[in-house]
Design a protein around this motif. Sequence first.
Motif: not given
Length: 290
Positions: A46, A50, A65, A116, A118, A143
Amino acid sequence: MWDSIVRATALNNTIRVSAVVTTKLTNEASLRHQTFPVATAALGRVMSAALLLTWGLKGEGAITVRVFGDGPLGGIIADANTEGEVRGYVQNPHVDLPLNNRGKLDVGGGVGGGNLYITKDIGLKEAYTGSIPLVSGEIGEDIASYLTRSEQIPSLVSLGVLVNPDFSVEASGGIIIQVLPDTPEEVLEKIEENTAKLKPISTLVKEGNGPKELIALYLQGIDINYLEEKPVNFRCKCSEDRIKNILVSLGKEELKDMIKKEGKGEITCHFCNEIYTLSKTELEDILENI
Ligand SMILES: [Zn+2]
């Protein structure tokens, strides 16, 4: 080898790529949070993501994130800025799971199903947050799915962390390749062909490949235009002043209560696990100035 990030473009800017090595900073995060291997791998992936997503942000831009799954790890959060600074934590660092059926740390099992998020902060008043349901919880695929679905840019994302039997981090890193529309089909095929032949990215990092070498391996046979390389570090924005501000925001009653019951203030920063201890006199000073 120092942790660093490299950005590059290829084929007249129709491909943009960014690769990062995060071995040292993932090890630091693991030591700070005392993570077990599955948590170390999840947090390392993670944090790498990011950092990679800060591509294109300017000035004081930042990326957060957040992975919220229903698995035993709980939430995983990392934020990174354009200075190459990243910090992060995992809600339950002491998760122990058997290896998955491919003999790897079971990050997907630790994360579970969920979402998730962002958040892109480009220095305007309001930050933009996008979200998607998790695909596998393995982070890389999630992602990639986010970038493909929210930003409509087909993306290849590979993230990996190797943890030693003594829980130290042997290797950690990642790469994001984004292919803009109008890229010839044979270029996509070439990248897919390269990727299929490569060892897992954590193995490539372990073998001593830096971000530049990673890009060269994934884009073999394609002309690459390297843009910049800079160091990346685990760094938290917390400070005694910020902690004092948090205490101020608690309000008079709660502070009085803290002084009466505990005789001091002890605050732990979630992101870096740093403990700030304030004496009774310091707490009384804050109380007087509210
Ligand atoms: Zn901190």
